[in-house]
Motif scaffolding. Sequence first.
Motif, PDB file in Angstrom:
ATOM      1  N   PHE A  41       0.822  -1.216   0.000  1.00  0.00           N
ATOM      2  CA  PHE A  41       0.000   0.000   0.000  1.00  0.00           C
ATOM      3  C   PHE A  41       0.858   1.269   0.000  1.00  0.00           C
ATOM      4  N   GLY A  42       2.099   1.162  -0.466  1.00  0.00           N
ATOM      5  CA  GLY A  42       2.981   2.320  -0.492  1.00  0.00           C
ATOM      6  C   GLY A  42       3.487   2.754   0.872  1.00  0.00           C
ATOM      7  N   ILE A  43       3.332   1.886   1.877  1.00  0.00           N
ATOM      8  CA  ILE A  43       3.730   2.217   3.249  1.00  0.00           C
ATOM      9  C   ILE A  43       5.013   1.452   3.585  1.00  0.00           C
ATOM     10  N   PRO A  44       6.077   2.126   3.976  1.00  0.00           N
ATOM     11  CA  PRO A  44       7.319   1.422   4.331  1.00  0.00           C
ATOM     12  C   PRO A  44       7.118   0.517   5.549  1.00  0.00           C
ATOM     13  N   PRO A  45       7.858  -0.581   5.635  1.00  0.00           N
ATOM     14  CA  PRO A  45       7.748  -1.480   6.783  1.00  0.00           C
ATOM     15  C   PRO A  45       8.266  -0.826   8.062  1.00  0.00           C
ATOM     16  N   SER A  46       7.691  -1.273   9.199  1.00  0.00           N
ATOM     17  CA  SER A  46       8.094  -0.703  10.483  1.00  0.00           C
ATOM     18  C   SER A  46       7.753  -1.654  11.625  1.00  0.00           C
ATOM     19  N   ILE A  47       8.303  -1.350  12.795  1.00  0.00           N
ATOM     20  CA  ILE A  47       8.045  -2.078  14.041  1.00  0.00           C
ATOM     21  C   ILE A  47       7.881  -1.053  15.157  1.00  0.00           C
ATOM     22  N   GLY A  48       7.555  -1.535  16.350  1.00  0.00           N
ATOM     23  CA  GLY A  48       7.463  -0.665  17.504  1.00  0.00           C
ATOM     24  C   GLY A  48       8.333  -1.167  18.641  1.00  0.00           C
ATOM     25  N   ILE A  49       8.806  -0.257  19.441  1.00  0.00           N
ATOM     26  CA  ILE A  49       9.541  -0.560  20.678  1.00  0.00           C
ATOM     27  C   ILE A  49       8.834   0.185  21.794  1.00  0.00           C
ATOM     28  N   MET A  50       8.562  -0.519  22.896  1.00  0.00           N
ATOM     29  CA  MET A  50       7.879   0.112  24.018  1.00  0.00           C
ATOM     30  C   MET A  50       8.603  -0.248  25.315  1.00  0.00           C
ATOM     31  N   GLU A  51       8.756   0.739  26.170  1.00  0.00           N
ATOM     32  CA  GLU A  51       9.359   0.546  27.490  1.00  0.00           C
ATOM     33  C   GLU A  51       8.257   0.648  28.543  1.00  0.00           C
ATOM     34  N   LEU A  52       8.177  -0.358  29.399  1.00  0.00           N
ATOM     35  CA  LEU A  52       7.212  -0.352  30.498  1.00  0.00           C
ATOM     36  C   LEU A  52       7.970  -0.360  31.808  1.00  0.00           C
ATOM     37  N   GLU A  53       7.509   0.483  32.725  1.00  0.00           N
ATOM     38  CA  GLU A  53       8.103   0.541  34.052  1.00  0.00           C
ATOM     39  C   GLU A  53       6.984   0.787  35.054  1.00  0.00           C
ATOM     40  N   VAL A  54       6.983   0.020  36.123  1.00  0.00           N
ATOM     41  CA  VAL A  54       5.925   0.122  37.125  1.00  0.00           C
ATOM     42  C   VAL A  54       5.773   1.567  37.578  1.00  0.00           C
ATOM     43  N   GLY A  55       4.527   2.038  37.569  1.00  0.00           N
ATOM     44  CA  GLY A  55       4.215   3.372  38.060  1.00  0.00           C
ATOM     45  C   GLY A  55       4.421   4.497  37.060  1.00  0.00           C
ATOM     46  N   LEU A  56       4.918   4.186  35.858  1.00  0.00           N
ATOM     47  CA  LEU A  56       5.142   5.214  34.844  1.00  0.00           C
ATOM     48  C   LEU A  56       4.304   4.918  33.604  1.00  0.00           C
ATOM     49  N   PRO A  57       3.933   5.935  32.849  1.00  0.00           N
ATOM     50  CA  PRO A  57       3.242   5.685  31.584  1.00  0.00           C
ATOM     51  C   PRO A  57       4.204   5.008  30.595  1.00  0.00           C
ATOM     52  N   PRO A  58       3.674   4.226  29.669  1.00  0.00           N
ATOM     53  CA  PRO A  58       4.541   3.586  28.666  1.00  0.00           C
ATOM     54  C   PRO A  58       5.274   4.633  27.828  1.00  0.00           C
ATOM     55  N   ARG A  59       6.492   4.304  27.465  1.00  0.00           N
ATOM     56  CA  ARG A  59       7.265   5.113  26.524  1.00  0.00           C
ATOM     57  C   ARG A  59       7.420   4.265  25.266  1.00  0.00           C
ATOM     58  N   ALA A  60       7.086   4.818  24.112  1.00  0.00           N
ATOM     59  CA  ALA A  60       7.090   4.018  22.899  1.00  0.00           C
ATOM     60  C   ALA A  60       7.542   4.824  21.693  1.00  0.00           C
ATOM     61  N   ARG A  61       7.996   4.104  20.681  1.00  0.00           N
ATOM     62  CA  ARG A  61       8.372   4.739  19.420  1.00  0.00           C
ATOM     63  C   ARG A  61       8.153   3.749  18.290  1.00  0.00           C
ATOM     64  N   LEU A  62       7.945   4.287  17.125  1.00  0.00           N
ATOM     65  CA  LEU A  62       7.860   3.498  15.899  1.00  0.00           C
ATOM     66  C   LEU A  62       9.222   3.537  15.240  1.00  0.00           C
ATOM     67  N   ALA A  63       9.641   2.428  14.648  1.00  0.00           N
ATOM     68  CA  ALA A  63      10.959   2.360  14.011  1.00  0.00           C
ATOM     69  C   ALA A  63      10.811   1.857  12.584  1.00  0.00           C
ATOM     70  N   PRO A  64      11.197   2.657  11.600  1.00  0.00           N
ATOM     71  CA  PRO A  64      11.107   2.204  10.215  1.00  0.00           C
ATOM     72  C   PRO A  64      12.138   1.109   9.946  1.00  0.00           C
ATOM     73  N   LEU A  65      11.827   0.251   8.986  1.00  0.00           N
ATOM     74  CA  LEU A  65      12.743  -0.797   8.551  1.00  0.00           C
ATOM     75  C   LEU A  65      13.141  -0.514   7.105  1.00  0.00           C
ATOM     76  N   ALA A  66      14.304  -1.002   6.713  1.00  0.00           N
ATOM     77  CA  ALA A  66      14.709  -0.859   5.318  1.00  0.00           C
ATOM     78  C   ALA A  66      13.718  -1.613   4.444  1.00  0.00           C
ATOM     79  N   ALA A  67      13.313  -1.032   3.346  1.00  0.00           N
ATOM     80  CA  ALA A  67      12.312  -1.643   2.476  1.00  0.00           C
ATOM     81  C   ALA A  67      12.930  -2.615   1.478  1.00  0.00           C
ATOM     82  N   GLY A  68      14.223  -2.814   1.519  1.00  0.00           N
ATOM     83  CA  GLY A  68      14.870  -3.740   0.585  1.00  0.00           C
ATOM     84  C   GLY A  68      14.600  -5.187   0.954  1.00  0.00           C
ATOM     85  N   GLY A  69      15.025  -6.095   0.099  1.00  0.00           N
ATOM     86  CA  GLY A  69      14.902  -7.515   0.390  1.00  0.00           C
ATOM     87  C   GLY A  69      13.560  -8.102   0.082  1.00  0.00           C
ATOM     88  N   GLU A  70      12.679  -7.341  -0.589  1.00  0.00           N
ATOM     89  CA  GLU A  70      11.394  -7.898  -0.942  1.00  0.00           C
ATOM     90  C   GLU A  70      11.555  -8.692  -2.183  1.00  0.00           C
TER      91      GLU A  70
END
Length: 162
Positions: free
Chosen positions: A133-162
């Motif tokens: 759909f013309g959208i580059p591949p990606s994943i997410g990383i999230m940090e969880l710690e008791v008593g704190l809100p989640p910290r998260a980010r999206l990480a793009p992946l190289a679109a090669g290798g298809e």
Amino acid sequence: MRLGILSDTHGMLRPEVLQAFARVDHILHGGDVGPAELLDQLARLAPVTAVYGNVDGLEVRRRCPQVARLELEGLFVTVTHGDQFGSLTPELLHREFPDADVLVYGHTHRPLLELVDKTVTVMNPGSAGAARFGIPPSIGIMELEVGLPPRARLAPLAAGGE
């Protein structure tokens, strides 16, 4: 706790995913896995919680639920592919799963990271498989710690290798 979050692999497990998830404590997969062996590969890195998606076969559907709920670091996490809801929005998922602090879904292949009600974190990591759909591949990383809100980010992946 560090989470590796992915979805819509459709049988493609990129080397960049394995590198990015080398130091995670838990992996969440939002469905459309592909062959079940992909889950075994991920499980060599960390425990995996996965759900089945609309194109997953019987083996993945036998191993995975449609919706997974778990508690991590005192937060209630819900994972679903989301295809059962039609047009997905973070607000719709929050209404369907009102007890979740973190909602992870897939299906749309569109990466999204959003707060709902100022407390609930909703993430679609995008597609970690082939670019579609013309959208580059990606994943997410999230940090969880008791008593704190989640910290998260999206990480793009190289679109090669298809």
